[in-house]
Design a protein around this motif. Structure first.
Motif, PDB file in Angstrom:
ATOM      1  N   SER A 251       0.817  -1.218   0.000  1.00 50.83           N
ATOM      2  CA  SER A 251       0.000   0.000   0.000  1.00 50.83           C
ATOM      3  C   SER A 251       0.847   1.262   0.000  1.00 50.83           C
ATOM      4  CB  SER A 251      -0.929   0.009   1.218  1.00 50.83           C
ATOM      5  OG  SER A 251      -1.892  -1.030   1.103  1.00 50.83           O
ATOM      6  N   ASP A 252       2.122   1.113   0.226  1.00 50.54           N
ATOM      7  CA  ASP A 252       3.053   2.249   0.151  1.00 50.54           C
ATOM      8  C   ASP A 252       3.735   2.171  -1.208  1.00 50.54           C
ATOM      9  OD1 ASP A 252       5.056   4.097   0.316  1.00 50.54           O
ATOM     10  OD2 ASP A 252       5.812   3.450   2.266  1.00 50.54           O
ATOM     11  N   VAL A 253       3.263   2.996  -2.147  1.00 52.23           N
ATOM     12  CA  VAL A 253       3.781   2.893  -3.520  1.00 52.23           C
ATOM     13  C   VAL A 253       5.236   3.321  -3.609  1.00 52.23           C
ATOM     14  CG1 VAL A 253       1.540   3.169  -4.625  1.00 52.23           C
ATOM     15  CG2 VAL A 253       2.880   5.191  -4.085  1.00 52.23           C
ATOM     16  N   HIS A 254       5.744   3.981  -2.563  1.00 52.28           N
ATOM     17  CA  HIS A 254       7.140   4.402  -2.553  1.00 52.28           C
ATOM     18  C   HIS A 254       8.054   3.329  -1.946  1.00 52.28           C
ATOM     19  CE1 HIS A 254       6.042   8.572  -3.580  1.00 52.28           C
ATOM     20  NE2 HIS A 254       4.990   8.349  -2.822  1.00 52.28           N
ATOM     21  N   LYS A 255       7.452   2.308  -1.369  1.00 49.96           N
ATOM     22  CA  LYS A 255       8.231   1.285  -0.671  1.00 49.96           C
ATOM     23  C   LYS A 255       8.911   0.358  -1.667  1.00 49.96           C
ATOM     24  CE  LYS A 255       9.201  -1.511   2.933  1.00 49.96           C
ATOM     25  NZ  LYS A 255       9.965  -1.135   4.126  1.00 49.96           N
ATOM     26  N   ASN A 256      10.205   0.227  -1.553  1.00 49.79           N
ATOM     27  CA  ASN A 256      10.961  -0.721  -2.368  1.00 49.79           C
ATOM     28  C   ASN A 256      11.162  -1.987  -1.533  1.00 49.79           C
ATOM     29  OD1 ASN A 256      12.629  -2.178  -4.003  1.00 49.79           O
ATOM     30  ND2 ASN A 256      14.347  -0.755  -3.921  1.00 49.79           N
ATOM     31  N   ILE A 257      10.294  -2.961  -1.725  1.00 47.26           N
ATOM     32  CA  ILE A 257      10.367  -4.159  -0.892  1.00 47.26           C
ATOM     33  C   ILE A 257      11.568  -5.025  -1.255  1.00 47.26           C
ATOM     34  CG2 ILE A 257       7.865  -4.210  -0.554  1.00 47.26           C
ATOM     35  CD1 ILE A 257       7.765  -6.562  -2.505  1.00 47.26           C
ATOM     36  N   PHE A 258      12.274  -4.667  -2.331  1.00 41.42           N
ATOM     37  CA  PHE A 258      13.439  -5.447  -2.740  1.00 41.42           C
ATOM     38  C   PHE A 258      14.723  -4.970  -2.069  1.00 41.42           C
ATOM     39  CE2 PHE A 258      10.577  -5.134  -6.475  1.00 41.42           C
ATOM     40  CZ  PHE A 258      10.124  -6.431  -6.467  1.00 41.42           C
ATOM     41  N   SER A 259      14.688  -3.764  -1.488  1.00 40.50           N
ATOM     42  CA  SER A 259      15.921  -3.162  -1.005  1.00 40.50           C
ATOM     43  C   SER A 259      16.601  -3.987   0.090  1.00 40.50           C
ATOM     44  CB  SER A 259      15.657  -1.739  -0.486  1.00 40.50           C
ATOM     45  OG  SER A 259      14.732  -1.758   0.588  1.00 40.50           O
ATOM     46  N   GLY A 260      15.823  -4.678   0.918  1.00 44.43           N
ATOM     47  CA  GLY A 260      16.422  -5.449   2.003  1.00 44.43           C
ATOM     48  C   GLY A 260      16.545  -6.927   1.722  1.00 44.43           C
ATOM     49  N   LEU A 261      16.227  -7.359   0.496  1.00 42.48           N
ATOM     50  CA  LEU A 261      16.268  -8.789   0.175  1.00 42.48           C
ATOM     51  C   LEU A 261      17.677  -9.211  -0.253  1.00 42.48           C
ATOM     52  CD1 LEU A 261      12.933  -9.237  -1.835  1.00 42.48           C
ATOM     53  CD2 LEU A 261      13.334  -9.487   0.623  1.00 42.48           C
ATOM     54  N   ASN A 262      18.073 -10.391   0.199  1.00 47.13           N
ATOM     55  CA  ASN A 262      19.393 -10.877  -0.201  1.00 47.13           C
ATOM     56  C   ASN A 262      19.333 -11.509  -1.593  1.00 47.13           C
ATOM     57  OD1 ASN A 262      18.599 -13.655   0.032  1.00 47.13           O
ATOM     58  ND2 ASN A 262      18.939 -13.532   2.247  1.00 47.13           N
ATOM     59  N   ALA A 263      20.488 -11.782  -2.139  1.00 48.16           N
ATOM     60  CA  ALA A 263      20.580 -12.248  -3.526  1.00 48.16           C
ATOM     61  C   ALA A 263      19.825 -13.551  -3.744  1.00 48.16           C
ATOM     62  CB  ALA A 263      22.048 -12.411  -3.914  1.00 48.16           C
ATOM     63  N   GLY A 264      19.859 -14.454  -2.755  1.00 47.02           N
ATOM     64  CA  GLY A 264      19.178 -15.740  -2.902  1.00 47.02           C
ATOM     65  C   GLY A 264      17.671 -15.588  -3.008  1.00 47.02           C
ATOM     66  N   VAL A 265      17.129 -14.669  -2.225  1.00 41.30           N
ATOM     67  CA  VAL A 265      15.687 -14.425  -2.276  1.00 41.30           C
ATOM     68  C   VAL A 265      15.309 -13.739  -3.584  1.00 41.30           C
ATOM     69  CG1 VAL A 265      13.779 -13.169  -1.197  1.00 41.30           C
ATOM     70  CG2 VAL A 265      15.463 -14.332   0.223  1.00 41.30           C
ATOM     71  N   LEU A 266      16.091 -12.743  -3.972  1.00 44.75           N
ATOM     72  CA  LEU A 266      15.800 -12.016  -5.207  1.00 44.75           C
ATOM     73  C   LEU A 266      15.776 -12.944  -6.416  1.00 44.75           C
ATOM     74  CD1 LEU A 266      17.885  -8.749  -4.719  1.00 44.75           C
ATOM     75  CD2 LEU A 266      15.402  -8.901  -4.938  1.00 44.75           C
ATOM     76  N   SER A 267      16.700 -13.908  -6.454  1.00 43.93           N
ATOM     77  CA  SER A 267      16.776 -14.811  -7.601  1.00 43.93           C
ATOM     78  C   SER A 267      15.569 -15.735  -7.682  1.00 43.93           C
ATOM     79  CB  SER A 267      18.060 -15.641  -7.529  1.00 43.93           C
ATOM     80  OG  SER A 267      18.027 -16.528  -6.415  1.00 43.93           O
ATOM     81  N   SER A 268      14.942 -16.005  -6.517  1.00 48.71           N
ATOM     82  CA  SER A 268      13.754 -16.875  -6.507  1.00 48.71           C
ATOM     83  C   SER A 268      12.460 -16.099  -6.675  1.00 48.71           C
ATOM     84  CB  SER A 268      13.694 -17.654  -5.186  1.00 48.71           C
ATOM     85  OG  SER A 268      14.826 -18.459  -4.998  1.00 48.71           O
ATOM     86  N   PHE A 269      12.429 -14.862  -6.179  1.00 49.13           N
ATOM     87  CA  PHE A 269      11.187 -14.093  -6.144  1.00 49.13           C
ATOM     88  C   PHE A 269      10.844 -13.541  -7.530  1.00 49.13           C
ATOM     89  CE2 PHE A 269       8.881 -10.331  -3.955  1.00 49.13           C
ATOM     90  CZ  PHE A 269       7.676 -11.006  -4.028  1.00 49.13           C
ATOM     91  N   ARG A 270      11.631 -12.625  -8.034  1.00 45.15           N
ATOM     92  CA  ARG A 270      11.475 -12.026  -9.367  1.00 45.15           C
ATOM     93  C   ARG A 270      10.003 -11.834  -9.758  1.00 45.15           C
ATOM     94  NH1 ARG A 270      12.886 -15.566 -12.862  1.00 45.15           N
ATOM     95  NH2 ARG A 270      13.358 -17.278 -11.475  1.00 45.15           N
ATOM     96  N   PRO A 271       9.273 -10.998  -9.011  1.00 46.96           N
ATOM     97  CA  PRO A 271       7.828 -10.916  -9.230  1.00 46.96           C
ATOM     98  C   PRO A 271       7.422 -10.030 -10.407  1.00 46.96           C
ATOM     99  CG  PRO A 271       8.458  -9.395  -7.516  1.00 46.96           C
ATOM    100  CD  PRO A 271       9.719 -10.127  -7.913  1.00 46.96           C
ATOM    101  N   ALA A 272       6.246 -10.334 -10.943  1.00 54.18           N
ATOM    102  CA  ALA A 272       5.574  -9.400 -11.846  1.00 54.18           C
ATOM    103  C   ALA A 272       4.997  -8.274 -10.997  1.00 54.18           C
ATOM    104  CB  ALA A 272       4.461 -10.115 -12.600  1.00 54.18           C
ATOM    105  N   ASP A 273       4.838  -7.099 -11.589  1.00 52.91           N
ATOM    106  CA  ASP A 273       4.361  -5.926 -10.849  1.00 52.91           C
ATOM    107  C   ASP A 273       3.046  -5.454 -11.459  1.00 52.91           C
ATOM    108  OD1 ASP A 273       5.857  -3.765  -8.827  1.00 52.91           O
ATOM    109  OD2 ASP A 273       4.253  -2.911 -10.039  1.00 52.91           O
ATOM    110  N   ILE A 274       2.003  -5.344 -10.633  1.00 53.36           N
ATOM    111  CA  ILE A 274       0.693  -4.892 -11.106  1.00 53.36           C
ATOM    112  C   ILE A 274       0.292  -3.655 -10.317  1.00 53.36           C
ATOM    113  CG2 ILE A 274      -1.745  -5.490 -11.394  1.00 53.36           C
ATOM    114  CD1 ILE A 274      -0.932  -8.410 -11.582  1.00 53.36           C
TER     115      ILE A 274
END
Length: 370
Positions: A177-200
């Motif tokens: 709900s916070d359009v300014h929030k970058n939920i990826f900023s605190g994710l480690n490389a292992g999570v980022l490689s698995s998550f890779r979400p589409a954005d709607i």
């Protein structure tokens, strides 16, 4: 209906229509988002992992309702899919999130008392594999998981579970709900490689869209002639001050209840005006929850300064410069962050920044939106 109600009469056909968790049969003006979500969900209907997705939009733009409607329809279509809805305002830790998943998979059984997180995960994974289910974990208001470690643990566990437990299929839909929030900023490389979400993205509703949505709810939930065209237009005007669809739904409910309480058969402008003083808090309270501490403190400071200005009889109001100086002194908010925060509060329709003539010429004034 006569002009006045009898003691046992009501103006509501169905009061539930105006509750925040109501799912309408016709979900207007979100066809594009529903289409994208359905596309990302489709692999789960075939027994495979769905496409991870982030739904992003301001409060009251239909994100949660859209997902709940999609999940309801999907689970009616197949027994392969289990949707696990988690409100991260309530359940923020990895343990509580996976406890909700275990509870859904076991049809209501709570996780055993004293069980460790690893054993809870193992029991959950075995249940998924044994029953050959696909799990879609929905993390609503995921920005409330404000610890980077908690976010990493939750997503890493969910998205890498298949590596340790054969047959596990799982995906994550996250709502921000916070359009300014970058939920990826605190994710480690292992999570980022698995998550890779589409954005709607869910844009704010326009006045015309709000009008049609409210009209559909009124037709379903209230008897004819209780809310006139002019009163509906007034409700839309009030709702547009916040940009939050939920405000208007709450406003309709409170206004009709006020008329009913006075034994009248129609809503008046006075009913709507009085109800708005309470209904607008729906938007303010929910939006404040999405703010960072510094942003919330700045909003409170602006409110305090506005009240002080009114008490002094200062018609001009509070300038941006005055707020900035106090924010620096009292909140230790620097120049750059100050204007970032102000811009965000304005976009969230919590404050207005207006230019008008003052003692020293044309200046910017900051006001809490009324």
């Amino acid at each position: 209906m006569s002009q006045f109600l009898k003691w046992d009469q009501t103006l509501f056909r169905d009061l539930q229509t105006f509750e925040s968790d109501f799912i309408p049969d016709r979900f207007l003006f979100r066809d594009e988002q529903m289409k994208e979500l359905s596309y990302n969900l489709k692999p789960a209907l075939l027994g495979c992992s769905p496409v991870n997705t982030v739904c992003r939009g301001l409060p009251g733009t239909g994100k949660t309702t859209c997902l709940r409607k999609l999940f309801s329809e999907a689970e009616m279509h197949t027994k392969k899919l289990v949707t696990v809805y988690v409100n991260c305002q309530i359940d923020r830790s990895p343990f509580s999130i996976f406890s909700k998943m275990y509870q859904k998979l076991t049809e209501g059984r709570a996780a055993p008392a004293g069980v460790s997180f690893n054993n809870l995960i193992a029991a959950t994974a075995r249940k998924i594999a044994e029953e050959k289910k696909v799990v879609l974990l929905c993390l609503d208001d995921v920005n409330y998981i404000n610890s980077g470690d908690a976010m990493n643990t939750t997503l890493f566990t969910a998205l890498r579970l298949h590596q340790e437990y054969e047959g596990v299929r799982m995906g994550v839909f996250a709502v921000v709900s916070d359009v300014h929030k970058n939920i990826f900023s605190g994710l480690n490389a292992g999570v980022l490689s698995s998550f890779r979400p589409a954005d709607i993205y869910f844009p704010p509703y326009s006045a015309a869209e709000m009008h049609d949505i409210y009209q559909a709810r009124i037709t379903q939930g209230v008897y004819p002639n209780v809310i006139s065209k002019d009163i509906l237009s007034l409700i839309v005007d009030y709702s547009m001050k916040t940009g939050d669809l939920r405000v208007g739904l709450d406003l309709i409910k409170r206004s009709v209840m006020a008329a009913e309480n006075d034994a009248r058969t129609s809503v008046t402008e006075e009913d709507v005006g009085r109800a708005f003083t309470l209904s607008k808090d729906v938007h303010v309270n929910e939006t404040l929850k999405t703010l960072k501490p510094g942003e919330r403190q700045l909003f409170e400071l602006i409110g305090e300064m506005n009240r002080e200005s009114e008490e002094k009889g200062d018609a001009a109001g509070v300038t941006s410069g005055q707020v900035q100086r106090r924010a620096k002194t009292e909140l230790n908010i620097g120049y750059t962050y100050f204007f970032e925060y102000i811009k965000k509060l304005e976009e969230l329709r919590l404050v207005d920044v207006v230019r008008r003539d003052g003692v020293h010429g044309r200046m910017s004034y900051v006001e809490v939106r009324k």
